[in-house]
Structure formats: structure tokens, C-alpha cells
Design a protein around this motif. Structure first.
Motif, mmCIF file in Angstrom:
data_model
loop_
_atom_site.group_PDB
_atom_site.id
_atom_site.type_symbol
_atom_site.label_atom_id
_atom_site.label_comp_id
_atom_site.label_asym_id
_atom_site.label_seq_id
_atom_site.Cartn_x
_atom_site.Cartn_y
_atom_site.Cartn_z
ATOM 1 N N GLY A 102 0.847 -1.183 -0.038
ATOM 2 C CA GLY A 102 0.128 -0.033 0.024
ATOM 3 C C GLY A 102 0.896 0.874 -0.092
ATOM 4 N N LEU A 103 2.198 1.274 0.349
ATOM 5 C CA LEU A 103 3.016 2.342 0.559
ATOM 6 C C LEU A 103 3.494 2.674 -0.930
ATOM 7 C CD1 LEU A 103 4.994 2.201 3.599
ATOM 8 C CD2 LEU A 103 2.781 3.344 3.315
ATOM 9 N N GLY A 104 3.538 3.880 -1.216
ATOM 10 C CA GLY A 104 4.196 4.502 -2.452
ATOM 11 C C GLY A 104 3.408 4.609 -3.502
ATOM 12 N N ARG A 105 1.910 4.351 -3.391
ATOM 13 C CA ARG A 105 1.289 4.332 -4.308
ATOM 14 C C ARG A 105 0.960 5.843 -5.052
ATOM 15 N NH1 ARG A 105 -2.259 -0.061 -3.531
ATOM 16 N NH2 ARG A 105 -3.548 0.391 -5.424
ATOM 17 N N ASN A 106 1.142 6.936 -4.424
ATOM 18 C CA ASN A 106 1.112 8.250 -4.969
ATOM 19 C C ASN A 106 2.557 8.858 -5.128
ATOM 20 O OD1 ASN A 106 1.668 8.868 -2.279
ATOM 21 N ND2 ASN A 106 -0.005 10.273 -2.025
ATOM 22 N N GLU A 107 3.468 7.885 -5.346
ATOM 23 C CA GLU A 107 4.946 8.388 -5.551
ATOM 24 C C GLU A 107 5.465 7.663 -6.620
ATOM 25 O OE1 GLU A 107 7.279 7.546 -1.703
ATOM 26 O OE2 GLU A 107 5.792 8.777 -0.598
ATOM 27 N N VAL A 108 6.626 8.613 -7.242
ATOM 28 C CA VAL A 108 7.186 7.765 -8.437
ATOM 29 C C VAL A 108 8.768 8.076 -8.222
ATOM 30 C CG1 VAL A 108 5.579 7.908 -10.221
ATOM 31 C CG2 VAL A 108 6.740 9.967 -9.893
ATOM 32 N N ARG A 109 9.760 7.543 -8.745
ATOM 33 C CA ARG A 109 11.081 7.717 -8.889
ATOM 34 C C ARG A 109 11.196 8.063 -10.073
ATOM 35 N NH1 ARG A 109 15.933 3.342 -9.311
ATOM 36 N NH2 ARG A 109 14.962 3.533 -11.574
ATOM 37 N N ILE A 110 12.071 9.323 -10.206
ATOM 38 C CA ILE A 110 12.390 9.941 -11.503
ATOM 39 C C ILE A 110 13.978 10.027 -11.299
ATOM 40 C CG2 ILE A 110 12.336 11.937 -12.820
ATOM 41 C CD1 ILE A 110 9.322 12.670 -11.712
ATOM 42 N N ALA A 111 14.379 9.780 -12.344
ATOM 43 C CA ALA A 111 15.805 9.557 -12.634
ATOM 44 C C ALA A 111 16.344 10.906 -13.527
ATOM 45 C CB ALA A 111 16.366 8.420 -13.174
ATOM 46 N N TYR A 112 17.080 11.807 -13.200
ATOM 47 C CA TYR A 112 17.381 12.964 -13.950
ATOM 48 C C TYR A 112 18.631 12.388 -14.540
ATOM 49 C CZ TYR A 112 19.469 14.582 -9.427
ATOM 50 O OH TYR A 112 20.110 14.529 -8.295
ATOM 51 N N VAL A 113 18.556 11.512 -15.527
ATOM 52 C CA VAL A 113 19.526 11.164 -16.633
ATOM 53 C C VAL A 113 19.436 11.634 -18.025
ATOM 54 C CG1 VAL A 113 20.212 9.056 -15.273
ATOM 55 C CG2 VAL A 113 18.489 8.932 -16.974
ATOM 56 N N LEU A 114 18.626 12.614 -18.143
ATOM 57 C CA LEU A 114 18.482 13.004 -19.490
ATOM 58 C C LEU A 114 19.075 14.627 -19.708
ATOM 59 C CD1 LEU A 114 14.569 12.594 -20.134
ATOM 60 C CD2 LEU A 114 16.619 11.216 -20.653
ATOM 61 N N ASN A 115 19.411 15.021 -20.657
ATOM 62 C CA ASN A 115 20.289 16.238 -20.510
ATOM 63 C C ASN A 115 18.801 17.342 -20.647
ATOM 64 O OD1 ASN A 115 18.818 17.226 -23.088
ATOM 65 N ND2 ASN A 115 20.098 15.835 -24.246
ATOM 66 N N THR A 116 19.337 18.531 -20.090
ATOM 67 C CA THR A 116 18.448 19.488 -19.784
ATOM 68 C C THR A 116 17.298 19.961 -20.877
ATOM 69 O OG1 THR A 116 19.922 21.256 -19.860
ATOM 70 C CG2 THR A 116 19.302 20.820 -17.717
ATOM 71 N N ASP A 117 17.519 19.902 -22.104
ATOM 72 C CA ASP A 117 16.597 20.036 -23.144
ATOM 73 C C ASP A 117 15.474 19.069 -23.173
ATOM 74 O OD1 ASP A 117 17.845 22.338 -24.260
ATOM 75 O OD2 ASP A 117 18.320 21.195 -26.526
ATOM 76 N N ASP A 118 16.014 17.627 -23.032
ATOM 77 C CA ASP A 118 15.298 16.472 -23.004
ATOM 78 C C ASP A 118 14.213 16.567 -21.680
ATOM 79 O OD1 ASP A 118 15.822 15.849 -25.482
ATOM 80 O OD2 ASP A 118 16.879 13.911 -24.758
ATOM 81 N N LEU A 119 14.944 16.851 -20.465
ATOM 82 C CA LEU A 119 14.375 17.042 -19.380
ATOM 83 C C LEU A 119 13.280 18.106 -19.376
ATOM 84 C CD1 LEU A 119 14.793 15.460 -16.675
ATOM 85 C CD2 LEU A 119 16.240 17.361 -16.071
ATOM 86 N N SER A 120 13.657 19.255 -19.923
ATOM 87 C CA SER A 120 12.495 20.423 -20.202
ATOM 88 C C SER A 120 11.193 19.813 -20.872
ATOM 89 C CB SER A 120 13.386 21.469 -20.984
ATOM 90 O OG SER A 120 12.200 22.285 -21.130
ATOM 91 N N LYS A 121 11.417 19.041 -21.721
ATOM 92 C CA LYS A 121 10.372 18.439 -22.584
ATOM 93 C C LYS A 121 9.578 17.522 -21.889
ATOM 94 C CE LYS A 121 12.506 19.340 -26.911
ATOM 95 N NZ LYS A 121 13.543 18.852 -27.885
#
Lengths: 399, 399
Positions: free
Chosen positions: A363-382
Motif C-alpha cells: 500500500g505504500l508509495g501509491r502516490n509516489e514515483v521515482r524520477i531519474a534525472y539522467v536526461l540532458n536539460t533540453d530533453d528534461l525540459s520537454k
């Protein structure tokens, strides 16, 4: 037809695997999918490491020593000594990635039925190694309200049973990006001493500490040298995940001798990977400065973008390249699937890692996600723009 | 100080490890030690494989698919199809050497306490994987008087219990060099069908079959597709032991799905090794012809030299590059240590692998050694001369 094992049946599948067919289908439709779900950096492998391969003179690719090439272990020992970690090359067993280091540690220190306590959310593959070794992971919940700091020692102590053999941490943390403080690591010292436990410390993100914070290793603790087992990998440090080179490091001679028997059974760690990893130790300072600046830029951009979205909370991680983020949705498993299956914005979508897979308390983590910031800032922005639009229209949104 | 696991305590050490310090000491004294004890060939890795590394264009060494790169699996499937083994790339999981393939197979198919029957002498590291998986190896003795042919099926059937989940063979065999006949493999088919067992077939020496004999794979059997699990490796085939690339291959979809979960937990097999292994599939026929001629010359020389020594019996192996040889001595563990510690002839000595480590029935193999003919004929000639002299003067000789 003979049947598979009960152990095999209970092996967990990766939490992201369920989403893979949906991502593939989205791509088949011509949609651009931004992968915020994986820990595969786009950073180049150091040139000095790639050159070592090109310059290889060997005519026969032979087995290495089961503990790894001595030349590599000696260089690695110097790398640790420079970090104030007092070990020599005989205290290192080179492994096939950090993965094999965890497996060897679990099997060397714990028997089927034994328990290891770890803060949740935690790196999901610990479940797989625990199942392989027959041991049980006992979670103690760290909370997004505390930015995933170490849970109070009293909470950890409540989980200790007759079966407890160790405590496991990942520092800096995957999936939260939390960097444990020296004080927190010292608190763990007290508890492992008091209860005679192993401390398994996965420090594969050591080089990724931000905002001037210093990494305090479990190997910096004094008086618990026989308790601490360091699990490491070059995958993230030098952006060479595919070489599959890690290490199990400890001053505990019984554990070393035992882990070596597991290492001898599989003959040797990857030989070519060791050549690359050994050369990587000479990576110039400048490489890390560039990587550091790149990740800081990505992190700052991402954290700001996320916290601007209504109902979203993203702690500002001090380490690694992940953040576990709260989203205003009913269920992030459903939301992540919907993003791939039904949503598009300018023919783009994003792939997330639902956090439920990183918790073992149901039941825990149901409203959470893991986000990895492994994209360059251009792609990250999109990707951030796309996510913001998705949150506006997702049928299961909660605000 | 926390204690290591019972599992770790029961992990077997390699039977050769005890001798390593004596070999090192002999070398320190300036003595030439001929290594007849190991399976590390001196044959060059194919040029096409080494070139693939030099020509690598990647700037980031990334994780591969957990089952291995699809391009490699597709090429590997064609390699098997040419051998009359009807599989496609989805039925292959690429592993870190044959070692990991055995471990995944044991864990996917057997639970702690389950049993697997195998002819002894057998490859000693099976013991390590069995201990890791918590399963028990039940030996059925093959005899040097029969040149280590498959024991009678009636003897194998006697060993089957409620706990038996499979039969394991190594074909051609390490440590005996025995090549199982089609008829023997068909006999195993009957027994696995009758008792609903897995057949684990380790065929890493497939390319090393002599005297016009053809290799008959367990994957050639019909009607037992769900029972057979093929364990393979490129280590010996292309003399690239250090790349650590193997494979688990089966048509059993449950086993595939289960082994893939173990594979996913450790993320991916070695990436650089896969590049080398993929290129190796294009190794020209001529390479294998040269290797074949070289091994035939070595084997014939060695078998003749050994059988000329009084009291020695060396079966003529039809496959691999080992022979398990009977020596006229009291105890080959003692003899092997004495060779390194006390003996020298023209400042040379030899290192042997005592066969006791390849048997699990206590007391067997005490007058046998495994000899690997991985030296060129010049060195092999000197090694044989040295061994002959040693047998004349060893205090524990029995003739």
C-alpha cells in the motif's frame, strides 16, 4: 513437465517490467518516450577507459584471479585510501557489478530465514538477491515528509528479532537521492555494535553528492571494522554500467574468505571490464567536475519544475541522480501505464518508475514515483512539460 | 563480531586452491612449474573477436538487455540451428559465463533440499552452485575401467528419490574428457521422461570432439523439450575465458521466465564480453581446424607418454581437453603437494589436480588426477618427462 522451483516462483519481477510493453507500443506508434524511469546515464565513459580497450595487447582473454586482477585491486585500494577508507588490496573482492557484491554479501553473512533491515523505499533488486539467498528484507519506512531521512533508531530497533543479521543502507540513496549524514551513520554504528549486526553499505553513488555535502562512508566508522561490508560498483562513477564491475570490501577476514569461495566457484569477474575499470581510476578531476555541473543543472531544473506543478512534491536530493516524488494521482502504477498507453502531448510522453515497487510494506508509495534525472536539460525540459500537461488531464488526478 | 552464514561455512573451496601456496613457493625458488591442473588454454582468441573490441565506437558502455543483446542472441540462435538445435533468440538467456547459467538453472528449477543426480567425477564447481542454491548433488560413480562411460541406468535409477529434480551431465566431460554417445543421451531421455526430471546439460566443450566422433546434444532429443536445459559458454570454444559470457537455453517457457527474473535482478551480462562473443560467431572454420589439430597432437602425445609410465592408466579421451588418469601412488593429494614442495627434475616440476575433489563419494579418486592438456607439445613433453621421473622416486609410490 517438471516444475520450476518455489524460489523461482517467489522471485520478484522488476517493478518497471510491467510497463515495458506499453513503452514499446507507444514507440511503435511513433511517439517520443522520455525515459525518467531508469538509472542509465547518458554521460560518456571516460576517454582514458575507452582507450585502454583499444590499446589492449593480449592475444588470449584469460581468466583473472577470482578476487580480480591484483593490479586493479591495488589501484582501487589507493582510490579508497584517498577517501580516508583504510583498506588494502587483499580486502577487496572484485565482482560482476554491485549486483554480485550484494549477492555474495547476503550469502556469506545470512542463512535462509535470516532477516536484514533496510529503510524503504529501497532499491528493488535487493528483493531479488534476498530471494536468491532465502533471506527476508524487513522494511522500516522513511517518509517523504522528512525528505526520506533515516527513520528514528527506535523504529529500527523495534524491527530487530532473533533472526536479524544485518542492516542495509544505500548511501546516497536509490531511489530517493537522500544522502545520509555523518550523524545518521554514527547512529547506525551504535545499533550494529549493540546487537552484533552486519552493516551492508551500498555506496555506488558516492561520487554524486551535491551542495557541498561530504559523503560519510560506513567504512569511516571506527571500532566496527568486522561489522561493515561495503558494496560498490564503477557503473555510475564512470558511466560504464555495461562493464559489470563492482566490489565487496570488508576488513572482516571470515567474510572475505567466505565471499572468496563464492567468487572462486564462478572462476573470475569480467576481464575486459576490469581493464576498463582499472584505467578509469585515472580519470581526470575535470571529468568529475563536468559531470557534477551537469547533474546539478539537471537536478535544479527538475526539482523546480516539479514543485511548480500543483499537488506535486519533490524533495531536493543531495545525492545520486534520483528523486522520489509525490504526485497528485490515485495510483502511480495506473498513471504510469496511462502515460504510455493513452497520453501524448506534442506526440511525446514520459516513462516513470512507480514507487510501489520500492516499498515492501503493502500500500505504500501509491502516490509516489521515482524520477531519474539522467536526461540532458533540453530533453528534461520537454519531459517536465509533458508531465505537467499529463497531470492536468489524467482521469485519476486527486486535485 | 557477527558470524558468517552456515551456507558460507559449507561452501567448498576449490580442490586446487590448497596447492596454490606450494606452487607459488616453488616459483619463488626459481622452479619452472608446468600447469597441468587448469583449464585455461593457451590458444589465441580469434582475431575477429579482438578486432571487434578495437573497432568499438560506443562512447558510453551501457547496460544490455538482461537476457543479453538481441543482436548477439540472434546470431547465437543461428549458430545452434546450424548444429541442428532448433531454438530461437527468445529461448536464450546470456549469462556471466557458464557459471551463472548453472546457478540460474539450479535456482530456477530446484528448492533447498532438492536433489540433482550427476555422474562422478564431476566439475567441482557444481558443488559451489549447489551449495549456493541449497540443493544436494547425488553422485553416481563412473569408473576409469569403463573409461568413465555413463553408469548403467539402473544405477542412476537407484539414486532417484522424492527429492530428485534433475540429472546433470557435462558432455564432453570435464574432468574425464569422456564424450557421451547418442545412445547414452537417449537412455537419459527415457529416465527423465519416466520420472519427470530436468536434464541439465553442460556442453561448453562441444567443439572439442575427436576421432571423427559427433557431439550429440541433449537439445537434439525429441519429446523432452520442456525437460532439457542447455548450459553453455564461449570460454573454451573461442579461448576467451575472461570475457565471462555463457548462456542458459531451454524451450521450457516457465524456466525461461524464471531465469529471466534472476537475470533482471543483476541487470545485465557483461557488455564488452558480449561484443567479443558476438564477433566470435564469425570465427573462420580454419581457426577451429588449427585448434583441433593442435589438441589432437597434444592428446595423442600425452596419452602415449602417460600409458608408457609403469602403473599409469590414461583413457584416451574423445572430447574436451582433460583426462582423468590413474597413478601408482598412495594419495594424489599428497603426491601433488610433494611435487610442488619437494620434487624437482632439471629445476622443473608439474602441478596436477588431485581427482578427490571431483568425487563426492568419500575416498574415491585417491589414486587419480585430472590432467589438462592445455600446454603446447614442447612444454607437455617436458612436463611428461618430469612426471615420469617423479613417479620413480615418490616415497608413496605403490609399484
Amino acid at each position: 513437465m517438471p516444475r520450476i522451483s518455489e524460489k523461482g516462483k517467489s522471485m520478484p519481477a522488476s517493478p518497471i517490467r510491467k510497463l515495458v510493453p506499453y513503452a514499446e507500443e507507444a514507440k511503435r506508434k511513433g511517439r517520443k518516450v522520455y525515459h525518467l524511469n531508469i538509472g542509465q546515464p547518458d554521460i560518456h565513459t571516460p576517454q582514458v577507459a575507452l582507450d585502454a580497450l583499444k590499446n589492449m595487447q593480449e592475444k588470449v582473454i584469460v581468466y583473472s584471479h577470482s578476487a580480480g586482477n591484483e593490479s586493479y585491486r591495488r589501484k582501487l585500494a589507493v582510490y579508497y585510501q584517498k577517501l580516508g577508507i583504510n583498506i588494502d588490496h587483499t580486502e577487496i573482492i572484485v565482482t560482476a557489478g554491485g549486483s554480485e557484491a550484494v549477492l555474495f554479501a547476503f550469502m556469506s553473512c545470512m542463512d535462509p530465514g535470516d532477516e536484514v533491515i533496510t529503510p524503504e523505499p529501497f532499491y528493488a533488486n535487493y528483493n531479488g538477491f534476498a530471494t536468491a539467498a532465502g533471506v527476508k528484507i524487513i522494511p522500516v519506512t522513511s517518509k517523504i515528509e522528512d525528505d526520506f531521512a533515516l527513520p528514528p533508531i527506535s523504529e529500527i530497533e523495534k524491527k530487530i528479532s532473533r533472526k536479524t543479521k544485518g542492516i542495509m543502507i544505500c548511501n546516497p540513496n536509490n531511489p530517493t537521492g537522500y544522502l545520509y549524514t555523518e550523524d545518521e551513520i554514527r547512529q547506525l554504528r551504535e545499533i550494529i555494535l549493540k546487537h552484533d549486526l552486519f552493516l551492508f553499505s551500498d555506496e555506488v553513488y558516492r561520487e554524486f553528492c551535491y551542495d557541498g555535502e561530504k559523503h560519510f562512508s560506513a567504512m569511516h566508522l571506527e571500532g566496527v571494522e568486522d561489522n561493515v561490508i561495503l558494496l560498490d560498483s564503477v557503473s555510475k562513477r564512470y558511466s560504464e554500467c555495461g562493464v559489470r564491475i563492482g566490489a565487496l570490501i570488508t576488513k572482516n577476514k571470515d567474510v572475505l574468505a567466505t565471499a572468496l569461495k563464492f567468487a572462486q566457484a564462478r572462476l573470475s569477474p569480467p576481464g575486459l571490464g576490469q581493464i576498463v575499470a582499472e584505467a578509469s581510476v585515472d580519470t581526470p578531476r575535470e571529468y568529475f567536475d563536468n559531470v557534477y555541473n551537469e547533474y546539478i543543472a539537471r537536478r535544479d531544473f527538475m526539482v523546480e519544475a516539479l514543485n511548480k506543478m500543483p499537488g506535486v512534491y519533490c524533495p531536493k536530493p543531495k545525492g545520486a541522480f534520483y528523486s522520489t516524488v509525490k504526485l497528485p494521482v490515485d495510483d502511480t502504477d495506473k498513471f504510469s501505464q496511462w502515460l504510455l498507453e493513452e497520453f501524448e502531448y506534442k506526440n511525446q510522453t514520459v516513462m516513470l518508475a512507480p514507487a510501489s515497487g520500492f516499498y515492501s510494506t503493502p500500500g505504500l508509495g501509491r502516490n509516489e514515483v521515482r524520477i531519474a534525472y539522467v536526461l540532458n536539460t533540453d530533453d528534461l525540459s520537454k519531459a517536465m512539460e509533458t508531465l505537467a500537461e499529463a497531470l492536468k488531464v489524467y482521469p485519476g488526478r486527486t486535485i
